[in-house]
Motif scaffolding. Structure first.
Motif, mmCIF file in Angstrom:
data_model
loop_
_atom_site.group_PDB
_atom_site.id
_atom_site.type_symbol
_atom_site.label_atom_id
_atom_site.label_comp_id
_atom_site.label_asym_id
_atom_site.label_seq_id
_atom_site.Cartn_x
_atom_site.Cartn_y
_atom_site.Cartn_z
ATOM 1 N N MET A 100 52.115 38.710 33.673
ATOM 2 C CA MET A 100 51.041 36.873 34.300
ATOM 3 C C MET A 100 49.894 38.364 35.406
ATOM 4 S SD MET A 100 53.810 34.160 34.356
ATOM 5 C CE MET A 100 52.886 33.446 35.219
ATOM 6 N N CYS A 101 51.219 38.857 36.570
ATOM 7 C CA CYS A 101 50.554 39.284 37.934
ATOM 8 C C CYS A 101 49.346 39.664 36.908
ATOM 9 C CB CYS A 101 51.396 40.133 38.755
ATOM 10 S SG CYS A 101 52.170 39.448 39.740
ATOM 11 N N ILE A 102 49.799 40.789 36.465
ATOM 12 C CA ILE A 102 47.938 42.178 35.616
ATOM 13 C C ILE A 102 46.826 40.956 34.980
ATOM 14 C CG2 ILE A 102 47.606 43.249 33.838
ATOM 15 C CD1 ILE A 102 50.311 44.250 33.964
ATOM 16 N N ASP A 103 47.311 39.795 35.102
ATOM 17 C CA ASP A 103 46.459 39.478 34.457
ATOM 18 C C ASP A 103 45.208 38.088 35.524
ATOM 19 O OD1 ASP A 103 44.803 37.416 32.153
ATOM 20 O OD2 ASP A 103 46.126 35.707 32.358
ATOM 21 N N ALA A 104 46.532 37.913 36.280
ATOM 22 C CA ALA A 104 45.715 37.593 37.213
ATOM 23 C C ALA A 104 45.420 38.393 38.626
ATOM 24 C CB ALA A 104 46.899 36.865 39.065
ATOM 25 N N LEU A 105 45.095 39.438 38.428
ATOM 26 C CA LEU A 105 44.294 40.901 39.291
ATOM 27 C C LEU A 105 43.262 40.598 37.933
ATOM 28 C CD1 LEU A 105 44.623 42.259 40.989
ATOM 29 C CD2 LEU A 105 45.180 44.368 39.469
ATOM 30 N N ASN A 106 43.335 40.807 37.243
ATOM 31 C CA ASN A 106 42.171 40.903 35.641
ATOM 32 C C ASN A 106 41.122 40.251 36.286
ATOM 33 O OD1 ASN A 106 40.501 42.707 33.949
ATOM 34 N ND2 ASN A 106 41.502 40.529 32.531
ATOM 35 N N ARG A 107 41.508 38.891 36.241
ATOM 36 C CA ARG A 107 40.416 37.713 35.964
ATOM 37 C C ARG A 107 40.335 37.367 37.679
ATOM 38 N NH1 ARG A 107 39.034 33.930 32.947
ATOM 39 N NH2 ARG A 107 40.408 34.152 31.504
ATOM 40 N N ASN A 108 38.743 38.097 37.958
ATOM 41 C CA ASN A 108 39.200 37.902 39.290
ATOM 42 C C ASN A 108 37.590 36.815 39.493
ATOM 43 O OD1 ASN A 108 38.176 38.982 41.888
ATOM 44 N ND2 ASN A 108 36.645 40.871 41.034
ATOM 45 N N CYS B 55 51.799 35.284 43.417
ATOM 46 C CA CYS B 55 50.939 34.859 41.859
ATOM 47 C C CYS B 55 51.250 33.583 41.478
ATOM 48 C CB CYS B 55 51.640 35.754 40.356
ATOM 49 S SG CYS B 55 51.075 35.083 39.110
ATOM 50 N N GLY B 56 51.768 32.354 42.894
ATOM 51 C CA GLY B 56 51.475 31.260 43.425
ATOM 52 C C GLY B 56 50.335 30.221 42.875
ATOM 53 N N MET B 57 50.174 29.418 44.677
ATOM 54 C CA MET B 57 48.720 28.377 44.571
ATOM 55 C C MET B 57 47.908 29.201 44.175
ATOM 56 S SD MET B 57 49.535 24.900 46.234
ATOM 57 C CE MET B 57 51.292 25.461 47.025
ATOM 58 N N ALA B 58 47.923 30.823 45.548
ATOM 59 C CA ALA B 58 46.684 30.993 45.781
ATOM 60 C C ALA B 58 47.171 32.885 45.458
ATOM 61 C CB ALA B 58 46.333 30.813 46.814
ATOM 62 N N ARG B 59 46.374 33.295 45.137
ATOM 63 C CA ARG B 59 46.515 35.045 44.619
ATOM 64 C C ARG B 59 44.858 35.722 45.247
ATOM 65 N NH1 ARG B 59 47.341 32.849 38.549
ATOM 66 N NH2 ARG B 59 48.821 31.697 38.877
ATOM 67 N N ASN B 60 45.756 36.880 45.644
ATOM 68 C CA ASN B 60 44.738 37.715 45.675
ATOM 69 C C ASN B 60 44.709 39.418 45.283
ATOM 70 O OD1 ASN B 60 45.788 39.527 47.940
ATOM 71 N ND2 ASN B 60 46.264 37.460 49.299
ATOM 72 N N ALA B 61 44.206 40.217 45.306
ATOM 73 C CA ALA B 61 43.809 41.416 44.994
ATOM 74 C C ALA B 61 44.940 42.426 45.744
ATOM 75 C CB ALA B 61 42.573 42.374 44.771
ATOM 76 N N GLN B 62 45.220 42.324 46.947
ATOM 77 C CA GLN B 62 46.515 42.919 47.772
ATOM 78 C C GLN B 62 47.962 42.105 47.067
ATOM 79 O OE1 GLN B 62 45.928 42.083 51.762
ATOM 80 N NE2 GLN B 62 46.936 44.110 52.397
ATOM 81 N N GLY B 63 47.585 40.906 46.759
ATOM 82 C CA GLY B 63 49.017 40.934 46.893
ATOM 83 C C GLY B 63 49.313 41.089 44.818
ATOM 84 N N LEU B 64 48.905 41.330 44.023
ATOM 85 C CA LEU B 64 48.863 40.988 42.862
ATOM 86 C C LEU B 64 49.587 42.544 42.576
ATOM 87 C CD1 LEU B 64 46.440 38.986 41.762
ATOM 88 C CD2 LEU B 64 49.502 38.189 41.336
ATOM 89 N N ILE C 105 43.374 49.091 33.674
ATOM 90 C CA ILE C 105 44.387 48.337 32.396
ATOM 91 C C ILE C 105 42.763 48.382 31.494
ATOM 92 C CG2 ILE C 105 43.195 45.930 32.134
ATOM 93 C CD1 ILE C 105 44.005 44.913 34.761
ATOM 94 N N LYS C 106 43.988 48.768 30.297
ATOM 95 C CA LYS C 106 42.783 48.725 29.177
ATOM 96 C C LYS C 106 42.464 47.412 28.362
ATOM 97 C CE LYS C 106 46.373 52.827 27.385
ATOM 98 N NZ LYS C 106 47.349 52.529 27.500
ATOM 99 N N GLU C 107 41.003 48.331 27.988
ATOM 100 C CA GLU C 107 40.644 46.616 27.517
ATOM 101 C C GLU C 107 39.923 47.010 26.131
ATOM 102 O OE1 GLU C 107 37.813 45.057 30.616
ATOM 103 O OE2 GLU C 107 36.581 44.927 28.483
#
Lengths: 655, 256
Positions: free
Chosen positions: A588-596, A532-541, A13-15
Motif C-alpha cells: 500500500m505504501c509503495i503504491d501510495a508513493l508511486n501515485r504522485n 498512509c492515512g488521510m494525508a500522505r507524502n513521499a518522505q513519510g511513505l 520500482i519495477k514497471e
C-alpha cells in the motif's frame, strides 16, 4: 513485454510496459452489457450439473453469487470462516443501497448514477463496469423486495428513499439503520434455500489459506477447518473470492474484527494482480478514539448527514466549552460554508479532509481534540424528536451506549476513521482476476469505485456482482470446461499448496517469541495511519516502508502464538492474517508513493490546490495492478489505462 | 478498577470448570469484550492460553458475540449485546461470572464458544421466500403498508445470536423461529409459502433439540434486539391454521 526500473523518490520500482486489457465488450456505453449478455457462451443445464464452483465468503457478494449459481444448477461449495453465513460484515452497513429507480421523479437515471459514481470516484474507475453497475441497480431492489427485505415504505405502500453524499437526487433505499443486515439476511435466505435444495454445500468455520492453480487455472483452494485444525483440499472448475476489504490493516477501523486480506493476498501471491491498494476510504462520521485499549471504531451512518449539521467552534478558546453553551454565531458550519451546493452531503473523502483541517487548526473538540460536532438540534426543532428517532433511533442508541452521552440533547462528536477499501484484486470486465478461473466480487475486487466510493454504493456493488453480473460472466470461462470432468485433489499442485500452508503454520508456531500477535497488529496500524492515512507524502511513505520491513523481520523472530494447530485456536488464525497484513501494508505504501497525485481518498500533500485533491490525469489516469514476484518488497507495476469516452475528465466541484 | 473474573473454561487441559482470574487496570470506557481482550493479552504475555470467546462486528449487529454474564445472556443492559456493554456498569472489586450460552442444541466447542449451526438449519428448513434471481417484479408493484413493513422489520431485526434459547429454562428457540416466521408471514411476498414454512421450521426446531415454549418470557426480556413475544403468538396462529389447511403433498402431485 519489458520491465524497466523507475526511481520514485529514491525507491526503485519495477514497471512493466504491458497494458492490461479489461476485455470491455464492443458498442456504446449503454449497449455493452446487453451486447455481452447476448453473445457470451452459455452452459446448458445438463452441463452445469457437472461443473463445480467454489465461493469463498458469504457477505452480500458471496451469498448472492452462491445462491444465484446454485439456482442455475452449478454445484457450489461455499466457505465462510464465521460460525454461520449470516455473520459477514456486510451486515453492519447501516444507511442504504443506491438504485437508479427514479421513483422520486427528481431527475435520476442510469446515466446519472453512472456519472455520479465516476465523478465521486475522482475519475479513477473503469467506465464500462460502472455503467453496468448502474444498469443492474434497479433489478437489485426488485429482487430484494421479492425476497422479503422490509425496506422503508411511504404511507401509500411504495418504497421510500433518502439522499446520500456526493449526489443531488434521492436514490437510496433503506431499512431503518440496518440496511446491510436486511439485504444480507435476504441473500442468506436465498443461500439457505439452495443449501436445502442441495445445490450449495456449506462449509462453516473454514478459512481459505491458499488457492490452487493447475495448468494456469484456479482449480481449488486449501482451507483450514477452524474447529479441528485440519488442512483440507477442495477442488472446483472455478473459484470466486468474495472475501471483503482490508481496512483492518490499519488495526483500528470500522471493519469487524475478523475482516482480513488473507484470501485476496494468498491469491495475489499466486499470480492475481492487486489493484490500487492505496485507495482506502476514510469515513467522516465515526465515534472518536477514546483509549489505547480500543479494539475497533464505530461508524455513525452517512445517512445522519441528511439531518445532522457538522460544525466546530469558530474560536479555539471555545473548544473546551459544552457545545450547548456555544452560541449560534460562534459556530462554524464549515461544510455548509465551503461547499454550499452540497453542504453536509459532500463525498466522504472531502468531508474527512475538511474535518482533519479544522482539527489541525486546533478547533477540534473532545478530550483528544480530534473530533467535530454532528448536531441534530435543527432537525429536532423542525421535525420533532419522534421523527428523528424513527429515522435514526438505533444509531442514536448505539452512540449513547458507547459514549454515555445523549445525542438528542447535545451534538454527537465524530471523527474520520478507516472504513472501506476501494483497492483490491484487479479484475477485468468479467470480474476475473489475472489468474484464469479466479474471480473476485464485492469489496474484494478493485473495480467500481475508483479512488473514492460514494455512500450506499458498496451494498449495490456487492449484490450487483453476485446476483446479476457473475452468474453471466463466469459462464464464459466455464463453457470451456463441460468436458473436463471432476478436478482431482491428488495432483502435485494440491500437494504443494497443502504443504505450503502447513509449513506456514508450523513456522509461526515454532517462533515462540515474546510479543503477542495483537501487539504487532497494533504497531502496523499505527504506522499505516500515521504515514498512509488521510494525508500522505513521499518522505513519510518512504519511512513507513522501512518501518514495515523492520516490523516484518521482527514478527518472524519474536511473535508468540499459543496453543497448537490441531485445535480451535483464534490466536493462530490471527497470526496468519497479521502476517499477510504486514506484506500488504508495504505494498500500500509503495503504491501510495508511486501515485504522485491526489485523487479521491488518496491525498498527497505534494499535490493539492488549497487543500483540495489535485489529480494528474496526464500521468496517472491508470489503475495500478501490482504483480507479486516472490519478494513482497519487490513487486512489478502493471497498468490499465483508463479511457473516459462518456464522462469528461474534470476537477470535482462540490461548492 | 480491579475485577474478579470467574470464567468457564472447557477443552484442552480444562474438563469444564469456572477458573478465577484477577484483572487490574480496567477502564470504565472499555467495552466488555475489550476488557476480555486485556485479560487475553495478559494471559498470552504469561504464555498461557487465552480464553476463547466469539465476537466480530462489535457493533451489536452480527450476532456473533454471546456470553452469559452473571447469569444473564448478554449481561445486564436492556436490549444490548455483550459487545455493546461497557465497563462503567461495574465497579472496583466486583466479581463477574462469565459462562457460555447454554442450551441442549448449542454444544460447547471451547471455553465460551458454542455451536449455533442449529439456527442455520431452522432457516434452511423454510425460512425464505422461494424466488430465484431474475424472477422479481418491480419493487413497487405490490404496495406494502408502512405499518406492515415496520412490523415485518421489527421481527427481521433478529440477529440470530441465540440469547433467547440461552435465557429460556426450556432451552426453546421459539423467539428466533417465531421472528423469522413472522417477518415473512407479515409481508404479501411471504404469504404463498406461509403455511408450509411454519410447519417445516417448527419441525426442524424440535428436531434440533430445542424445548417448547411455556410463555415464560425470559427470551423477550434478554433479547438484545427487543424482539417481541408477539412473534411467538403469530407463529402459533400460523401453525394452527396450517394444520387445518395443509395436507401432505402426495408424490407426483407436483410437476409432471
Amino acid at each position: 513485454m519489458a520491465i524497466k526500473e523507475v526511481d520514485v523518490h529514491g525507491l526503485k520500482i519495477k514497471e512493466s510496459d504491458r497494458q492490461l486489457d479489461p476485455k470491455t465488450p464492443q458498442g456504446s456505453i449503454d449497449e455493452k452489457w446487453t451486447y455481452y449478455k447476448g453473445h457470451v457462451p452459455l452452459v446448458s443445464p445438463a452441463n452445469k450439473m457437472r461443473i463445480d464452483v467454489i465461493v469463498v465468503g458469504t457477505g452480500l457478494a458471496g451469498s448472492s453469487a452462491a445462491a444465484s449459481l446454485g439456482e442455475l444448477g452449478y454445484n457450489v461449495k461455499v466457505f465462510t470462516f464465521h460460525d454461520s453465513p449470516r455473520r459477514a460484515h456486510s451486515i453492519a452497513a447501516q444507511g442504504g443501497i443506491n438504485a437508479a429507480k427514479n421513483y422520486r421523479n427528481d431527475g435520476d437515471s442510469v446515466y446519472r448514477l453512472f456519472y455520479d459514481t465516476i465523478k465521486g470516484g475522482d475519475y479513477r474507475a473503469r467506465e464500462s463496469n460502472v455503467h453496468r453497475l448502474a444498469e443492474v441497480s434497479a433489478d437489485i431492489i426488485d429482487q430484494c423486495v421479492a425476497q422479503g427485505v422490509p425496506f422503508a415504505r411511504e404511507y401509500s405502500g411504495t418504497l421510500d428513499n433518502r439522499s446520500f453524499g456526493g449526489v443531488q437526487v434521492s436514490r437510496t433505499f433503506y431499512a431503518r439503520g440496518q440496511t446491510g443486515q436486511q439485504l444480507l439476511i435476504g441473500a442468506y435466505q436465498a443461500l439457505s434455500r439452495q443449501i436445502k435444495a442441495g445445490s450449495c454445500k456449506m462449509y462453516n468455520r473454514h478459512e481459505m489459506l491458499d488457492v490452487v492453480i493447475v495448468d494456469g487455472k484456479a482449480r481449488g483452494i486449501i482451507a483450514r477447518n477452524l474447529i479441528t485444525g485440519e488442512i483440507e483440499r477442495h477442488s472446483a472448475h472455478a473459484v470466486v473470492l468474495a472475501t471483503g476489504g482490508y481496512g483492518n490493516v490499519f488495526y483500528l477501523s470500522t471493519n469487524a474484527m475478523m475482516c482480513n486480506v488473507t484470501a485476496a493476498w494468498r491469491a495475489h501471491r499466486r499470480g492475481a494482480f492487486f489493484g490500487n491498494p492505496c485507495f482506502t476510504q476514510i469515513h467522516p462520521t465515526c465515534i472518536p478514539v477514546t483509549g489505547e485499549y480500543q479494539s475497533k471504531l464505530t461508524l455513525m451512518s452517512e445517512s445522519l448527514r441528511n439531518d445532522g449539521r457538522i460544525w466546530v467552534p469558530k474560536r479555539k478558546e471555545d473548544c473546551g466549552k459544552h457545545p450547548n453553551d456555544i452560541k449560534e454565531e460562534d459556530r462554524d458550519y464549515y461544510l455548509e460554508r465551503i461547499y454550499p451546493a452540497f453542504g453536509n452531503l459532500v463525498p466522504r473523502d472531502v468531508a474527512s479532509r475538511a474535518a482533519k483541517y479544522v482539527c489541525d487548526e486546533g478547533r477540534g473538540v473532545g478530550k483528544s481534540g480530534l473530533g467535530v460536532y454532528l448536531d441534530f438540534s435543527t432537525a429536532i426543532n423542525r421535525l420533532g424528536e419522534d421523527k428523528v428517532r424513527e429515522r435514526y433511533g438505533n444509531l442514536f442508541d448505539m452512540y449513547a451506549k458507547i459514549t454515555d452521552e445523549n445525542p438528542y440533547k447535545q451534538p454527537m462528536r465524530i471523527y474520520p476513521a478507516v472504513h472501506y477499501t476501494m483497492g483490491g484484486l484487479w479484475v477485468d470486465y468479467e470480474l476475473m482476476t489475472t489468474v484464469p478461473g479466479l474471480f473476485a466480487t464485492g469489496e474484494c475486487n478493485f473495480s467500481d469505485h475508483g479512488a473514492n466510493r460514494l455512500g450506499a454504493s458498496a451494498l449495490m456493488q456487492g449484490l450487483a456482482d453476485g446476483y446479476f453480473v457473475l452468474p453471466y460472466t463466469i459462464g464464459n470461462f466455464l463453457s470451456k470446461d463441460i468436458r473436463t470432468g471432476k478436478i482431482s485433489t491428488d495432483s502435485p499442485e494440491f500437494t504443494e499448496a497443502e504443504k505450503n500452508t502447513k509449513d506456514r503454520i508450523a513456522q509461526l508456531l515454532s517462533i515462540k517469541g515474546n510479543q503477542s500477535v495483537e501487539s504487532f497488529h497494533r504497531r502496523l496500524g499505527k504506522i499505516m495511519w500515521e504515514y498512509c492515512g488521510m494525508a500522505r507524502n513521499a518522505q513519510g511513505l518512504t519511512k513507513a516502508i522501512g518501518l514495515i520491513r523492520e516490523l516484518r523481520a521482527e514478527y518472524y523472530k519474536d511473535v508468540f502464538v499459543p496453543g497448537n494447530d490441531k485445535e480451535y485456536n483464534p490466536e493462530l488464525e490471527k497470526a496468519l492474517r497479521v502476517a499477510d497484513f504486514i506484506e500488504l501494508g508495504e505494498l500500500m505504501c509503495i503504491d501510495a508513493l508511486n501515485r504522485n497525485e491526489s485523487c479521491g481518498g488518496h491525498f498527497r500533500d505534494e499535490s493539492q490546490d488549497n487543500g483540495e485533491a489535485k489529480r494528474d490525469d496526464e500521468n496517472y489516469a491508470y489503475a495500478a495492478a501490482w504483480e507479486f514476484t516472490g519478494d513482497p518488497s519487490d513487486p512489478i507495476l502493471n497498468k490499465e489505462h483508463l479511457v473516459f469516452e462518456n464522462v469528461k475528465l474534470a476537477t470535482r466541484v462540490y461548492a | 478498577m480491579k475485577l474478579n473474573l470467574k470464567i468457564w473454561r472447557q477443552g484442552g487441559k480444562y474438563k469444564g470448570e469456572l477458573v478465577n482470574y484477577q484483572l487490574d487496570g480496567v477502564n470504565e470506557h472499555m467495552s466488555f469484550l475489550e476488557m476480555l481482550d486485556v485479560l487475553n493479552e495478559e494471559l498470552v504475555s504469561k504464555k498461557e492460553e487465552p480464553v476463547a470467546f466469539e465476537h466480530d462486528c462489535r457493533e451489536g449487529i452480527c450476532g456473533t458475540c454471546s456470553l452469559v454474564i452473571n447469569g444473564r445472556p448478554h449481561g445486564p443492559w436492556k436490549a444490548t449485546t455483550t459487545c455493546q456493554l461497557h465497563m462503567r456498569e461495574y465497579k472496583d472489586g466486583d466479581t463477574i461470572v462469565i459462562e457460555p450460552f447454554r442450551a441442549k442444541a448449542f454444544p460447547v466447542i471451547k471455553d465460551l464458544v458454542v455451536d449455533r449451526s442449529s439456527f442455520d438449519r431452522i432457516i434452511q428448513a423454510g425460512g425464505y421466500i422461494s424466488v430465484s434471481t431474475g424472477q422479481a417484479q418491480d419493487g413497487n408493484a405490490i404496495p406494502v403498508g408502512k405499518d406492515t413493513a415496520a412490523s415485518a422489520m421489527n421481527a427481521a431485526e433478529c440477529i440470530g445470536c441465540g440469547a433467547c434459547a440461552a435465557a429460556c429454562p426450556n432451552g426453546s428457540a421459539m423467539l428466533f423461529t417465531g421472528a423469522k416466521v413472522s417477518h415473512l408471514a407479515r409481508l404479501p411476498q411471504g404469504r404463498p409459502e406461509a403455511a408450509k414454512r411454519v410447519q417445516a421450521m417448527v419441525a426442524q426446531h424440535d428436531t434440533e433439540g430445542f424445548g417448547n415454549c411455556t410463555n415464560i418470557g425470559a427470551c423477550e426480556a434478554e433479547c438484545p434486539k427487543g424482539i417481541s413475544l408477539d412473534n411467538i403468538a403469530l407463529m402459533n396462529r400460523e401453525y394452527t391454521a396450517a394444520s387445518f389447511t395443509e395436507r401432505p403433498v402426495t408424490v407426483g402431485a407436483e410437476g409432471a
